[in-house]
Design an enzyme around this catalytic site. Structure first.
Site: not given
Ligand code: GDP
Ligand code: IMO
Ligand code: MG
Length: 447
Positions: A16, A40, A42, A300
């Site tokens: 996202k 989180g 990225t 994790r």
């Molecule tokens: P969010 O929480 O939905 O913003 O997603 P996160 O940042 O937690 O996890 C997505 C991960 O995938 C991050 O490490 C990004 O850098 C990586 N990522 C995002 N888009 C792509 C993609 O199209 N390909 C690959 N290989 N990695 C991606």
């Molecule tokens: P983003 O925005 C993935 C999960 C936790 C746990 C449950 C409840 O990066 O996609 P909490 O601390 O919110 O009470 O935990 O929700 N969880 C997520 N899993 N991405 C997240 O955020 C999350 N935020 C909470 O791992 O299972």
């Molecule tokens: Mg995330």
């Protein structure tokens, strides 16, 4: 200019942040609408990598304003560290506002979060939620119970003292609470540090709409982690749906132009809870390794599995997706066949096509039914170059077949396909390609 909402269509971490960052290029404001430091997000802007927890993607571009919205719970000390770290890295390029209505996460909430999840696990080893232990649930609970402290109230020492007094009274059962006096001093200090950014944000957004400025609502968590519509009790304590994005920003429904559901070409989940398409062994490890599937907040390992169309259809109905962003398709490259779950079979022989069972236990025990699609080749440097120049037509034929399949099976057109973490490693498809057109997606589940 439009108002676009970005919603996680799976169990979180669908990219996202990356999609919000791409949309930010044509927006004035990017607003985080729910959650707090459990998120989180990225983003890889040129020259580095950033993981945002409590700030929105809007802070990374000089022309945009990042807003941490009214629906959030904010841990002010962690926020200060996040701001200082971004400044040090040179990535804090846009300005940012913090909603005066956002609630404050206190050390007490973090202690309570850990204590409560340990309690669940002690009573029943399978019942621990595996929360991020960031105090999210307890802070939202205190908001609802009307014991909460809001960001805008940090400027009022009398109110801070009164609320802390009440909160300490309600949390006497918790171990190792910090000294109330010391905490009050630290809160007033961090409140002063954040004060220049704290303000009423919803009037700013209303004015932006009147002026025709673009807004992105950057959802955190995901539809399947929604407090009511997710896999309760294995959920977060907010509403990470499109409806939640309205409450979390103060915008009314009719201003929304697009709701973009973000889904990986496969699926992951952190923490406990139902995950029917989870795969163990080599196939799961491959996704985890190639996808770098380790939590951006807690580190994790993420559980990995195949794309689940039942859940995607459910998320589409729940949120009114007008299009999809399909991410991390490069991670699946090189597989001979790509499995997709098309329906669930239940113990009594019945089938579910577009929604999961309500009860988590029943959800956990469904049998996913798969179809397999032909895999596509690796993303070589040459292919990446072609994609950068030619866009979607350069996508491998088999991948185009996968995209079409997902669009038709979910009824939602795919608008973006991401093939790498870097900014720009995304192609945009013709909106009418696959599924129905944006606005006619009113009944996306019928087929
Ligand atoms: P969010 O929480 O939905 O913003 O997603 P996160 O940042 O937690 O996890 C997505 C991960 O995938 C991050 O490490 C990004 O850098 C990586 N990522 C995002 N888009 C792509 C993609 O199209 N390909 C690959 N290989 N990695 C991606
Ligand atoms: P983003 O925005 C993935 C999960 C936790 C746990 C449950 C409840 O990066 O996609 P909490 O601390 O919110 O009470 O935990 O929700 N969880 C997520 N899993 N991405 C997240 O955020 C999350 N935020 C909470 O791992 O299972
Ligand atoms: Mg995330």
């Amino acid at each position: 200019m439009s108002v676009r909402v970005v919603i996680g269509a799976q169990f979180g971490d669908e990219a996202k942040g990356k999609i919000s960052d791409e949309l930010a290029a044509t927006a004035r404001y990017v607003v985080r609408t729910s959650g707090g430091p459990n998120a989180g997000h990225t983003i890889h802007p040129p020259g580095g990598k950033v993981v945002l927890h409590q700030l929105s993607a809007g802070v990374l571009r000089p022309e945009t304003v990042g807003i941490s919205g009214p629906g959030m719970v904010i841990e002010p000390f962690k926020l200060r560290t996040e701001i200082e770290e971004l400044e040090r890295q040179g990535f804090l390029r846009g300005s940012f506002y913090l909603s005066d209505r956002a609630h404050v996460i206190l050390p007490l909430h973090e202690i309570q979060d850990g204590w409560e999840d340990d309690l669940r696990a002690r009573k029943n080893p399978g019942a621990g939620l595996g929360t991020t232990r960031r105090g999210i649930g307890p802070a939202y609970a205190d908001r609802t119970a009307r014991f909460g402290l809001r960001l805008g109230e940090l400027a009022r020492p009398d109110l801070v003292a009164e609320r802390l007094g009440l909160l300490y009274e309600t949390k006497r059962h918790l171990p190792d609470l910090p000294s109330m006096e010391k905490l009050k001093g630290r809160l007033l200090e961090v409140g002063q540090y954040l004060a220049p950014h704290i303000r009423a944000v919803e009037p700013i957004l209303w004015t932006a709409i009147e002026r025709g400025e673009g807004i992105v609502l950057e959802g955190a968590q995901s539809a399947l982690l929604d407090l009511d519509f997710g896999t309760y009790p294995y959920v977060t304590s907010s509403h990470p749906t499109s409806a939640g994005a309205l409450i979390g920003s103060g915008l009314p429904p009719q201003v929304i132009d697009e709701v973009i559901g973000v889904a990986k070409g496969y699926a992951t989940r952190v923490g406990t809870g139902p995950f029917p398409t989870e795969v163990q062994g080599e196939a799961g490890e491959r996704l985890q390794r190639l996808g770098g599937e380790f939590g951006a907040t807690t580190g994790r390992p993420r559980r990995c599995g195949w794309l689940d169309l039942v859940l995607l259809r459910y998320a589409a109905r729940l949120n009114g997706f007008t299009s999809l962003a399909l991410t991390k398709v490069d991670v699946l490259a090189g597989l001979t066949e790509v499995p997709i779950c098309v329906e669930y079979r239940l113990a009594d022989g019945s089938r579910l096509y577009d929604r999961p069972p309500t009860a988590a236990e029943e959800f956990q025990s469904v049998t996913p039914v798969y179809e397999t699609l032909p895999g596509w080749p690796e993303f070589t440097d040459r292919l990446r170059e072609r994609l950068a120049h030619e866009g979607a037509p350069a996508l491998p034929r088999e991948l185009r077949g996968f995209i079409e399949y997902v669009a038709h099976a979910s009824g939602i057109p795919v608008q973006f396909v991401a093939y790498g973490p870097d900014r720009g490693a995304t192609v945009r498809l013709d909106r009418r390609a696959g599924g129905r057109s944006l606005r006619s997606g009113l009944v996306p589940w019928s087929h």
